[in-house]
Design a protein around this motif. Sequence first.
Motif, PDB file in Angstrom:
ATOM      1  N   ALA A 197     -67.829  66.821  14.876  1.00  0.00           N
ATOM      2  CA  ALA A 197     -67.442  66.144  13.409  1.00  0.00           C
ATOM      3  C   ALA A 197     -68.863  66.243  12.158  1.00  0.00           C
ATOM      4  N   GLY A 198     -69.839  65.901  12.608  1.00  0.00           N
ATOM      5  CA  GLY A 198     -70.363  65.577  11.370  1.00  0.00           C
ATOM      6  C   GLY A 198     -70.659  66.956  10.710  1.00  0.00           C
ATOM      7  N   LEU A 199     -70.710  68.464  11.809  1.00  0.00           N
ATOM      8  CA  LEU A 199     -70.631  69.738  11.271  1.00  0.00           C
ATOM      9  C   LEU A 199     -69.551  70.110  10.344  1.00  0.00           C
ATOM     10  N   VAL A 200     -68.503  70.133  10.548  1.00  0.00           N
ATOM     11  CA  VAL A 200     -66.911  70.245  10.085  1.00  0.00           C
ATOM     12  C   VAL A 200     -66.639  69.374   8.806  1.00  0.00           C
ATOM     13  N   PHE A 201     -67.268  68.229   9.043  1.00  0.00           N
ATOM     14  CA  PHE A 201     -67.606  67.404   7.659  1.00  0.00           C
ATOM     15  C   PHE A 201     -68.338  68.025   6.019  1.00  0.00           C
ATOM     16  N   ASN A 202     -69.456  68.131   6.790  1.00  0.00           N
ATOM     17  CA  ASN A 202     -70.941  68.336   6.026  1.00  0.00           C
ATOM     18  C   ASN A 202     -69.844  70.217   5.708  1.00  0.00           C
ATOM     19  N   HIS A 203     -69.099  70.772   6.591  1.00  0.00           N
ATOM     20  CA  HIS A 203     -68.485  72.127   5.991  1.00  0.00           C
ATOM     21  C   HIS A 203     -67.633  72.021   4.985  1.00  0.00           C
TER      22      HIS A 203
END
Length: 462
Positions: free
Chosen positions: A197-203
């Motif tokens: 979730a955090g990884l995709v949001f940062n992406h």
Amino acid sequence: DPARQSLMSRQIRELEEFFGAELTRRKGKGLEVTPAGLELARQIRFQLQSLEDFKLSCANEALEYRFAAGNSVLEWMLIPSLPKIEAAVPGLHFSFYDTRSRDIVSGLLDHRFDFGFVRKSAVVEPLKYTPLGKIALQGPDVPTLLDRVYANTFSTLAVGRVRYGIMLREDGMVLDDGTTARLSETEYVLTTTGGAAGLVFNHLDFCTQVLWPDLDVQYASETDQWAQFSIAGPKARELVNALCAEDITNETFPYMACGTVSIGAVKARLFRISFSGEHGYEIAVPARYGDSLARELGRRAEALGGGWYGLEALNALRIEKGLLTHAELDGHVTADDLGLGGMVSSKKDCIGKTLSQRPAMIGAGREQLVGLIPVSPLTQFSAGAYIFNKGAAPTLENNQGHVTSHCHSPTLGHLIAMAMLKDGRSRIGEQVVIRDHTRNIEAVCEVCTTVHLDPEGAKLRG
């Protein structure tokens, strides 16, 4: 003892040189442990405990689980429940520790405790749960953004429809998979796996702020704003119709549809999607109604002969259907490795597409996702077990791949697994050997397709 102190100082200095970090520092007449030293101690404690557990399992001795809580929780909840726990999971040893919330949290972080019971406000970031990520997107350029971050096409997604998609990293490896639903002309909701979730949001942050700052897109995480529940099984539609004011049929709400429904006076989101292979829905309500809906779902499901199902049951359903689990998305696989190469659109570009089509990424010798069925007697698969050709020496040079996920299929009546196998899709029907020397597991298995049940998808669409 000066000699002992000198030896300890030399050992600490050698560790600092090896790791390239200061582990202790002078404080007055003594020493204090630095943050790096505390982290090293935590990692070592975890490894030693793992080795101790392994030693006990090899000796067929009971594993110990350590529970920490306040006195009242121990006395009134945990200890009275001990007979039920021991009956459900025999052969284990339990230890209980009466301690404060602050010490429980630190004990969980450095692996002195296996389970802890504390106030919700005492839980620190590394221990917090990670539900499936939900990201709301709005704006006229959302379709353009989605086309660029997803490998497959989303600009053609109609209002009231959901689409499954995969994202690639810049190096062509799979970043994450999930669904995106179009709720209105300019409103979308994107779901991610829990761990990403955090990884995709940062992406998305990087894409909109660095790569394409001209796009008119706004987005925000709404993971904690909605309580979302999966309803799956042959009576799923019956349960949904009992809850919702709207009439939910195959015609009004076909597979991969989404829309707003009413549960009493509450407006909810309904998605006709399934990650279990069964006829299924996901229903979401504002988080403040989550507890009430959970209780109502449980009550109505029991009246229909059903009930709550957990992650182990969900994983068994996913493996039977050949759906990806978290174990396959290990950061080293391309879409083609997973059998999803056809999802990478040939009509548009996206992040990672060019590098995913390098000769080494699509050539012979790549490990590809397949299914496994045991041929020789086997009581349990082992995730991570190596795969070898029959008759080949079990050496690293002869390794053909590894088991990723496995379960016992109640429907099929035997064990099944998914694995990454070199040139796997061209080896369907071949027999291979799996080996796990740590657990003393060895068996002959037949390579098969990943889909064991309902290959036509009749359950999903019925």
